[in-house]
Write a protein that holds these residues in place. Structure first.
Motif, PDB file in Angstrom:
ATOM      1  N   GLY A 157      -9.692 130.920 117.950  1.00  0.00           N
ATOM      2  CA  GLY A 157     -10.021 129.128 117.674  1.00  0.00           C
ATOM      3  C   GLY A 157     -10.665 129.145 119.257  1.00  0.00           C
ATOM      4  O   GLY A 157      -9.998 129.727 120.125  1.00  0.00           O
ATOM      5  N   ILE A 169      -8.682 127.242 121.377  1.00  0.00           N
ATOM      6  CA  ILE A 169      -7.721 127.570 121.862  1.00  0.00           C
ATOM      7  C   ILE A 169      -7.299 128.581 122.553  1.00  0.00           C
ATOM      8  O   ILE A 169      -6.985 128.885 123.858  1.00  0.00           O
ATOM      9  CB  ILE A 169      -6.691 126.626 121.425  1.00  0.00           C
ATOM     10  CG1 ILE A 169      -5.626 126.322 122.305  1.00  0.00           C
ATOM     11  CG2 ILE A 169      -6.356 127.248 120.133  1.00  0.00           C
ATOM     12  CD1 ILE A 169      -5.263 124.948 123.310  1.00  0.00           C
ATOM     13  N   ASN A 224      -5.391 123.734 110.741  1.00  0.00           N
ATOM     14  CA  ASN A 224      -6.679 122.830 111.486  1.00  0.00           C
ATOM     15  C   ASN A 224      -6.333 121.894 109.557  1.00  0.00           C
ATOM     16  O   ASN A 224      -6.262 120.301 111.250  1.00  0.00           O
ATOM     17  CB  ASN A 224      -8.059 123.259 111.676  1.00  0.00           C
ATOM     18  CG  ASN A 224      -8.416 123.599 112.793  1.00  0.00           C
ATOM     19  OD1 ASN A 224      -7.373 123.765 113.679  1.00  0.00           O
ATOM     20  ND2 ASN A 224      -8.949 124.803 112.729  1.00  0.00           N
ATOM     21  N   THR A 236      -2.878 120.036 110.358  1.00  0.00           N
ATOM     22  CA  THR A 236      -2.895 119.643 111.985  1.00  0.00           C
ATOM     23  C   THR A 236      -3.833 117.650 111.322  1.00  0.00           C
ATOM     24  O   THR A 236      -3.627 116.905 112.412  1.00  0.00           O
ATOM     25  CB  THR A 236      -4.152 120.034 112.497  1.00  0.00           C
ATOM     26  OG1 THR A 236      -3.439 121.347 113.566  1.00  0.00           O
ATOM     27  CG2 THR A 236      -4.264 119.926 114.314  1.00  0.00           C
ATOM     28  N   THR A 249     -19.448 120.020 114.015  1.00  0.00           N
ATOM     29  CA  THR A 249     -19.546 121.865 112.678  1.00  0.00           C
ATOM     30  C   THR A 249     -18.328 122.742 113.783  1.00  0.00           C
ATOM     31  O   THR A 249     -17.982 123.728 113.226  1.00  0.00           O
ATOM     32  CB  THR A 249     -20.023 122.541 112.828  1.00  0.00           C
ATOM     33  OG1 THR A 249     -20.616 122.446 114.924  1.00  0.00           O
ATOM     34  CG2 THR A 249     -21.551 121.598 112.241  1.00  0.00           C
ATOM     35  N   LEU A 272     -11.981 122.900 114.661  1.00  0.00           N
ATOM     36  CA  LEU A 272     -10.854 122.109 114.035  1.00  0.00           C
ATOM     37  C   LEU A 272     -12.121 120.533 113.244  1.00  0.00           C
ATOM     38  O   LEU A 272     -11.363 119.776 112.347  1.00  0.00           O
ATOM     39  CB  LEU A 272     -10.016 121.494 115.041  1.00  0.00           C
ATOM     40  CG  LEU A 272      -9.117 120.543 114.916  1.00  0.00           C
ATOM     41  CD1 LEU A 272      -8.207 120.106 114.282  1.00  0.00           C
ATOM     42  CD2 LEU A 272      -8.370 120.012 116.262  1.00  0.00           C
ATOM     43  N   ARG A 314     -28.708 120.988 113.268  1.00  0.00           N
ATOM     44  CA  ARG A 314     -26.937 120.930 113.105  1.00  0.00           C
ATOM     45  C   ARG A 314     -26.544 120.016 112.182  1.00  0.00           C
ATOM     46  O   ARG A 314     -25.490 120.553 111.692  1.00  0.00           O
ATOM     47  CB  ARG A 314     -26.026 121.804 114.394  1.00  0.00           C
ATOM     48  CG  ARG A 314     -26.509 123.006 114.456  1.00  0.00           C
ATOM     49  CD  ARG A 314     -25.298 123.683 115.672  1.00  0.00           C
ATOM     50  NE  ARG A 314     -24.731 123.914 114.389  1.00  0.00           N
ATOM     51  CZ  ARG A 314     -23.790 124.902 114.690  1.00  0.00           C
ATOM     52  NH1 ARG A 314     -22.896 124.960 116.371  1.00  0.00           N
ATOM     53  NH2 ARG A 314     -22.583 124.706 113.817  1.00  0.00           N
ATOM     54  N   GLY A 352     -15.570 120.487 125.461  1.00  0.00           N
ATOM     55  CA  GLY A 352     -16.609 119.813 126.281  1.00  0.00           C
ATOM     56  C   GLY A 352     -15.967 119.629 127.539  1.00  0.00           C
ATOM     57  O   GLY A 352     -16.634 119.636 128.676  1.00  0.00           O
ATOM     58  N   VAL A 380     -21.571 128.246 117.487  1.00  0.00           N
ATOM     59  CA  VAL A 380     -20.928 129.387 115.935  1.00  0.00           C
ATOM     60  C   VAL A 380     -20.408 128.434 115.004  1.00  0.00           C
ATOM     61  O   VAL A 380     -20.348 127.042 114.912  1.00  0.00           O
ATOM     62  CB  VAL A 380     -19.601 129.641 116.217  1.00  0.00           C
ATOM     63  CG1 VAL A 380     -18.156 130.322 115.121  1.00  0.00           C
ATOM     64  CG2 VAL A 380     -19.226 131.137 117.332  1.00  0.00           C
TER      65      VAL A 380
HETATM   66  N1  LIG Z   1      -5.126 118.862 118.734  1.00  0.00           N
HETATM   67  C1  LIG Z   1      -4.469 119.748 118.032  1.00  0.00           C
HETATM   68  O1  LIG Z   1      -3.121 120.188 117.615  1.00  0.00           O
HETATM   69  C2  LIG Z   1      -5.775 121.103 118.293  1.00  0.00           C
HETATM   70  C3  LIG Z   1      -5.709 121.342 117.456  1.00  0.00           C
HETATM   71  C4  LIG Z   1      -6.906 123.052 117.007  1.00  0.00           C
HETATM   72  C5  LIG Z   1      -7.706 122.898 117.724  1.00  0.00           C
HETATM   73  N2  LIG Z   1      -7.389 122.077 119.195  1.00  0.00           N
HETATM   74  C6  LIG Z   1      -8.621 121.936 120.171  1.00  0.00           C
HETATM   75  O2  LIG Z   1      -9.793 121.450 119.666  1.00  0.00           O
HETATM   76  C7  LIG Z   1     -10.556 121.957 120.268  1.00  0.00           C
HETATM   77  C8  LIG Z   1     -12.448 122.193 119.610  1.00  0.00           C
HETATM   78  O3  LIG Z   1     -11.450 123.944 119.156  1.00  0.00           O
HETATM   79  P1  LIG Z   1     -12.236 124.830 118.391  1.00  0.00           P
HETATM   80  O4  LIG Z   1     -11.237 125.531 117.101  1.00  0.00           O
HETATM   81  O5  LIG Z   1     -12.130 123.502 116.811  1.00  0.00           O
HETATM   82  O6  LIG Z   1     -13.496 124.406 118.878  1.00  0.00           O
HETATM   83  P2  LIG Z   1     -14.804 125.032 117.605  1.00  0.00           P
HETATM   84  O7  LIG Z   1     -14.347 125.977 116.935  1.00  0.00           O
HETATM   85  O8  LIG Z   1     -15.169 125.837 119.180  1.00  0.00           O
HETATM   86  O9  LIG Z   1     -15.832 123.679 117.944  1.00  0.00           O
HETATM   87  C9  LIG Z   1     -15.908 122.719 119.493  1.00  0.00           C
HETATM   88  C10 LIG Z   1     -16.722 121.966 119.016  1.00  0.00           C
HETATM   89  O10 LIG Z   1     -17.117 121.317 119.699  1.00  0.00           O
HETATM   90  C11 LIG Z   1     -18.409 120.760 120.272  1.00  0.00           C
HETATM   91  N3  LIG Z   1     -18.866 120.999 121.574  1.00  0.00           N
HETATM   92  C12 LIG Z   1     -18.579 121.918 123.108  1.00  0.00           C
HETATM   93  N4  LIG Z   1     -19.118 121.201 123.540  1.00  0.00           N
HETATM   94  C13 LIG Z   1     -19.242 120.199 123.546  1.00  0.00           C
HETATM   95  C14 LIG Z   1     -20.005 119.124 124.288  1.00  0.00           C
HETATM   96  N5  LIG Z   1     -20.038 119.367 125.520  1.00  0.00           N
HETATM   97  N6  LIG Z   1     -20.609 117.933 124.199  1.00  0.00           N
HETATM   98  C15 LIG Z   1     -20.862 117.957 122.844  1.00  0.00           C
HETATM   99  N7  LIG Z   1     -20.770 119.029 121.793  1.00  0.00           N
HETATM  100  C16 LIG Z   1     -19.255 119.755 122.041  1.00  0.00           C
HETATM  101  C17 LIG Z   1     -18.745 122.190 119.071  1.00  0.00           C
HETATM  102  O11 LIG Z   1     -20.257 122.056 119.144  1.00  0.00           O
HETATM  103  P3  LIG Z   1     -21.626 123.662 119.608  1.00  0.00           P
HETATM  104  O12 LIG Z   1     -21.181 124.419 117.937  1.00  0.00           O
HETATM  105  O13 LIG Z   1     -22.529 122.526 119.153  1.00  0.00           O
HETATM  106  O14 LIG Z   1     -20.981 124.228 120.656  1.00  0.00           O
HETATM  107  C18 LIG Z   1     -18.571 122.964 117.806  1.00  0.00           C
HETATM  108  O15 LIG Z   1     -18.775 122.151 117.163  1.00  0.00           O
HETATM  109  C19 LIG Z   1     -10.339 122.863 121.520  1.00  0.00           C
HETATM  110  O16 LIG Z   1     -10.207 121.596 122.566  1.00  0.00           O
HETATM  111  C20 LIG Z   1      -9.149 123.161 120.686  1.00  0.00           C
HETATM  112  O17 LIG Z   1      -8.347 123.145 121.751  1.00  0.00           O
HETATM  113  C21 LIG Z   1      -6.600 120.686 119.300  1.00  0.00           C
END
Ligand SMILES: NC(=O)c1ccc[n+]([C@@H]2O[C@H](COP(=O)([O-])OP(=O)(O)OC[C@H]3O[C@@H](n4cnc5c(N)ncnc54)[C@H](OP(=O)(O)O)[C@@H]3O)[C@@H](O)[C@H]2O)c1
Length: 320
Positions: free
Chosen positions: A40, A42, A128, A131, A154, A157, A182, A237, A311
């Motif tokens: 992830g 994270i 997820n 969550t 996409t 989470l 996308r 982001g 991804v």
């Molecule tokens: N609160 C909780 O309990 C919990 C649980 C799980 C995850 N999280 C957090 O959630 C976040 C995402 O985790 P993930 O594993 O889902 O990551 P991920 O699969 O990499 O997804 C990130 C998403 O954010 C988009 N993104 C990244 N930078 C951006 C920007 N500057 N502007 C607009 N969109 C942007 C990405 O788009 P692209 O695909 O185009 O790059 C992708 O859709 C992390 O910070 C993680 O720590 C929190």
């Protein structure tokens, strides 16, 4: 056993494949023979040291990996309801340890997988989706026929939210993407529609789910309906340290945070019902994610991919 270890914060090259002693479970824990460990964002943020000041249990030297599926190898003395040989998935484990042949997990965050459920799909979605259930039931109250907006649709989470929100009664689940290329992919994940953030001007949502943060968070406040709530769940982001609370005051809106890794250890009894709801959504096929698998020795490659963004679906390590 083979395991990945981080001995210092840094670039993906700090992920070393090493031999470590096999860990034994404590009284309330289980040892899991890990077949699948999801990667992830994270994991990347922790490895870089972005959260070094937050007092997380994962500090060098540590083994990353908070989401796994596998088979129970041994149970602690006080564990009931799980036995060696059970196929299981874990929720997000605050202490990590998943990028290894054997992981120790709290029994309260370890769930038997229904027969026939693909462990790759389970690890891709169970933590997820759990969550998402907890965020949409504990952090906010969904109004009847709620309109829900999910930023970064996409992402790992974000992509489980359409199925979960709909199970909980949402009438519409919309997602944002940062490139028009996308939109179709996001709609394939079950969003009623996907759109570029800037094209949503004038639309209003009861709940905005925000795993993106950065400058988007403040702008997303303007999309909240009267009494709407934004749930801050991540910072893909970048961090968002200041928000206009006067805008919340005058708009009758609110922001709430939710972090499952900090929530579950404090409220362990809430894990099982949320995981059951998540497994139901995975089991009936309403969550189905693209997965790519890699041997443990390629953990650094998976982190490089996650860090680059873009991804589709989940990257999964297969220690066995
Ligand atoms: N609160 C909780 O309990 C919990 C649980 C799980 C995850 N999280 C957090 O959630 C976040 C995402 O985790 P993930 O594993 O889902 O990551 P991920 O699969 O990499 O997804 C990130 C998403 O954010 C988009 N993104 C990244 N930078 C951006 C920007 N500057 N502007 C607009 N969109 C942007 C990405 O788009 P692209 O695909 O185009 O790059 C992708 O859709 C992390 O910070 C993680 O720590 C929190």
């Amino acid at each position: 056993m083979k395991a990945v270890q981080v001995t210092r914060y840094g670039t993906p090259e700090v992920l070393d494949l090493v031999q470590l002693p096999e860990p034994a479970p404590g009284p309330d824990e289980v040892a899991v023979d890990v077949t699948h460990a999801a990667v992830g964002l994270i994991d990347v943020l922790i490895r870089r040291g972005d959260f070094a000041a937050h007092g997380l249990p994962m500090r060098p030297p540590y083994t990353p990996g908070i989401e796994v599926a596998g088979t129970v190898r041994a149970v602690g003395a006080d564990v009931t309801g799980l036995a060696a040989g059970d196929r299981v998935g874990t929720l997000s484990i605050a202490t990590g340890g998943g990028y290894a042949e054997v992981m120790i997990a709290p029994a309260a965050a370890t769930f038997r997988l229904p027969d026939g459920l693909d462990p790759a799909q389970a690890v891709a979605a169970l933590p997820n989706a759990t969550t998402a259930v907890l965020a949409l039931t504990r952090a906010v109250t969904l109004p009847p026929d709620a309109r829900v907006l999910v930023l970064g649709a996409t992402g790992a989470l974000a992509s489980v939210f359409p199925a979960v929100a709909r199970r909980l009664g949402a009438a519409e689940v919309v997602g944002t993407v940062r490139s028009a290329a996308r939109i179709a992919e996001a709609e394939g994940l079950g969003f009623d529609r996907a759109a570029l953030f800037d094209s949503l001007d004038g639309q209003r949502f009861d709940v905005v789910v925000d795993p993106v943060g950065g400058e988007l968070r403040g702008r997303a406040l303007g999309l909240l309906a009267d009494m709407g709530r934004l749930i801050a769940v991540g910072g893909a982001g970048g961090s968002a340290r200041s928000l206009d609370t006067d805008q919340l005051w005058f708009g009758n809106t609110g922001v709430v945070g939710f972090a499952v890794g900090n929530f579950l250890p404090r409220f362990p009894a809430l894990a099982a019902p949320a995981a059951a709801e998540a497994l139901a959504a995975i089991g009936d096929g309403s969550i189905k994610l693209n997965v790519e698998t890699f041997p443990l020795g390629r953990a650094a490659d998976t982190h490089t991919r996650m860090e680059a963004g873009g991804v589709s679906g989940r990257l999964i390590l297969t220690p066995r």
